[in-house]
Motif scaffolding. Sequence first.
Motif, mmCIF file in Angstrom:
data_model
loop_
_atom_site.group_PDB
_atom_site.id
_atom_site.type_symbol
_atom_site.label_atom_id
_atom_site.label_comp_id
_atom_site.label_asym_id
_atom_site.label_seq_id
_atom_site.Cartn_x
_atom_site.Cartn_y
_atom_site.Cartn_z
ATOM 1 N N TYR A 71 0.857 -1.184 0.000
ATOM 2 C CA TYR A 71 0.000 0.000 0.000
ATOM 3 C C TYR A 71 0.895 1.236 0.000
ATOM 4 O O TYR A 71 1.857 1.310 0.783
ATOM 5 C CB TYR A 71 -0.903 -0.014 1.241
ATOM 6 C CG TYR A 71 -1.812 1.179 1.401
ATOM 7 C CD1 TYR A 71 -2.919 1.343 0.582
ATOM 8 C CD2 TYR A 71 -1.568 2.132 2.382
ATOM 9 C CE1 TYR A 71 -3.772 2.429 0.735
ATOM 10 C CE2 TYR A 71 -2.417 3.218 2.554
ATOM 11 C CZ TYR A 71 -3.519 3.368 1.733
ATOM 12 O OH TYR A 71 -4.358 4.441 1.893
ATOM 13 N N CYS A 72 0.607 2.166 -0.887
ATOM 14 C CA CYS A 72 1.401 3.392 -0.970
ATOM 15 C C CYS A 72 0.777 4.452 -0.075
ATOM 16 O O CYS A 72 -0.109 5.199 -0.499
ATOM 17 C CB CYS A 72 1.487 3.871 -2.413
ATOM 18 S SG CYS A 72 2.365 2.721 -3.485
ATOM 19 N N GLY A 73 1.241 4.461 1.158
ATOM 20 C CA GLY A 73 0.733 5.396 2.150
ATOM 21 C C GLY A 73 1.820 6.320 2.663
ATOM 22 O O GLY A 73 2.725 6.731 1.930
ATOM 23 N N MET A 80 10.008 8.726 -0.655
ATOM 24 C CA MET A 80 10.176 9.496 -1.888
ATOM 25 C C MET A 80 10.462 10.955 -1.596
ATOM 26 O O MET A 80 11.334 11.572 -2.223
ATOM 27 C CB MET A 80 8.935 9.368 -2.772
ATOM 28 C CG MET A 80 9.081 10.099 -4.107
ATOM 29 S SD MET A 80 7.613 10.032 -5.174
ATOM 30 C CE MET A 80 7.629 8.316 -5.673
ATOM 31 N N GLU A 81 9.745 11.520 -0.643
ATOM 32 C CA GLU A 81 9.930 12.929 -0.298
ATOM 33 C C GLU A 81 11.345 13.191 0.207
ATOM 34 O O GLU A 81 11.988 14.177 -0.180
ATOM 35 C CB GLU A 81 8.909 13.348 0.755
ATOM 36 C CG GLU A 81 8.981 14.809 1.150
ATOM 37 C CD GLU A 81 7.962 15.172 2.213
ATOM 38 O OE1 GLU A 81 8.363 15.734 3.250
ATOM 39 O OE2 GLU A 81 6.761 14.876 2.012
ATOM 40 N N LYS A 82 11.847 12.311 1.056
ATOM 41 C CA LYS A 82 13.196 12.470 1.605
ATOM 42 C C LYS A 82 14.238 12.462 0.484
ATOM 43 O O LYS A 82 15.118 13.329 0.440
ATOM 44 C CB LYS A 82 13.476 11.349 2.608
ATOM 45 C CG LYS A 82 14.876 11.340 3.204
ATOM 46 C CD LYS A 82 15.007 10.222 4.220
ATOM 47 C CE LYS A 82 16.423 10.159 4.801
ATOM 48 N NZ LYS A 82 17.434 9.740 3.806
ATOM 49 N N ILE A 97 2.365 12.894 -0.761
ATOM 50 C CA ILE A 97 1.475 11.948 -0.091
ATOM 51 C C ILE A 97 1.411 10.659 -0.909
ATOM 52 O O ILE A 97 1.772 10.644 -2.097
ATOM 53 C CB ILE A 97 0.054 12.522 0.104
ATOM 54 C CG1 ILE A 97 -0.581 12.849 -1.262
ATOM 55 C CG2 ILE A 97 0.099 13.759 0.995
ATOM 56 C CD1 ILE A 97 -2.040 13.280 -1.170
ATOM 57 N N GLY A 98 0.974 9.582 -0.294
ATOM 58 C CA GLY A 98 0.803 8.331 -1.020
ATOM 59 C C GLY A 98 -0.446 8.366 -1.883
ATOM 60 O O GLY A 98 -1.360 9.159 -1.640
ATOM 61 N N ASP A 132 2.880 11.760 -9.294
ATOM 62 C CA ASP A 132 1.647 11.932 -10.057
ATOM 63 C C ASP A 132 0.743 12.913 -9.319
ATOM 64 O O ASP A 132 0.107 12.569 -8.323
ATOM 65 C CB ASP A 132 0.959 10.574 -10.222
ATOM 66 C CG ASP A 132 -0.297 10.640 -11.093
ATOM 67 O OD1 ASP A 132 -0.733 11.750 -11.431
ATOM 68 O OD2 ASP A 132 -0.846 9.577 -11.427
ATOM 69 N N ARG A 133 0.747 14.165 -9.775
ATOM 70 C CA ARG A 133 -0.056 15.225 -9.148
ATOM 71 C C ARG A 133 0.238 15.341 -7.653
ATOM 72 O O ARG A 133 -0.673 15.490 -6.830
ATOM 73 C CB ARG A 133 -1.540 14.974 -9.372
ATOM 74 C CG ARG A 133 -1.978 14.944 -10.831
ATOM 75 C CD ARG A 133 -3.487 14.741 -10.914
ATOM 76 N NE ARG A 133 -3.957 14.648 -12.290
ATOM 77 C CZ ARG A 133 -4.076 13.514 -12.971
ATOM 78 N NH1 ARG A 133 -3.735 12.362 -12.399
ATOM 79 N NH2 ARG A 133 -4.508 13.501 -14.215
ATOM 80 N N GLY A 134 1.508 15.245 -7.286
ATOM 81 C CA GLY A 134 1.912 15.384 -5.887
ATOM 82 C C GLY A 134 1.812 14.113 -5.075
ATOM 83 O O GLY A 134 2.067 14.127 -3.873
ATOM 84 N N GLU A 135 1.434 13.005 -5.710
ATOM 85 C CA GLU A 135 1.301 11.733 -5.009
ATOM 86 C C GLU A 135 2.428 10.784 -5.403
ATOM 87 O O GLU A 135 2.815 10.705 -6.571
ATOM 88 C CB GLU A 135 -0.042 11.079 -5.337
ATOM 89 C CG GLU A 135 -1.244 11.867 -4.853
ATOM 90 C CD GLU A 135 -2.556 11.196 -5.182
ATOM 91 O OE1 GLU A 135 -3.581 11.592 -4.593
ATOM 92 O OE2 GLU A 135 -2.576 10.274 -6.025
#
Length: 216
Positions: A71-73, A80-82, A97-98, A132-135
């Motif tokens: 689950y991508c949460g 990814m953000e780091k 966000i996931g 993808d759109r910030g996700e």
Amino acid sequence: MQKINKFRAHPWHGVTIGPKAPDIVQVYIELVPEDGIKYELDKSSGILKVDRPQRFSSYAPAPYGMIPQTYCGQETAKLMEKEAKENRQISPDQKIIGDDDPLDILVLTEKIVPHGDIMMTAKPIGGLALLDRGEADDKIISVLEDDSVYSEIDDISELPWGILQRIQHYFLSYKKAPDTEDPVCRILTTYGREHARQVIEKSKLDYQNKFQSTIE
């Protein structure tokens, strides 16, 4: 006498990721290169459904689906953000966000797979950090276990450049209409086997945090 199960296991929740994960994972295939319709797992019923007709000429370069019990949460997104902030690919105040979906995976094989709605066993060799759109929408790249051509590849760096370029182009274009200027998806980086292992482990943790108390 062997007990007969009258009901099919849910491909996301009722099938395990496999005992050798993250080195070897089970994969549920939703889409194959010949499909002119994009199929997607209905998350409630576990039945493969029509998502949309393929309106443009962007077809999947290999069998494509998801890894069960992932689950991508929050944890997957934080990873990814780091990485993106360390590499200055996003601004210091931007949040990722996931996408609240199972972890996506592409399976390279020299064989023709005629249809989806099947299980495969694959070896992850890397992936794309797709935003993808910030996700966070990571795309794990793998090879079919025991494939006569691809199974010798252990890391995405060993792939021929033309194949990797084809994969990148698909994920950058499959949601983009010809008359739009702004890209819907952005590849932050292409990563190898070791980082793919981290992404899979984080998605497993996200799955446990999200569903452990609700799945029997």
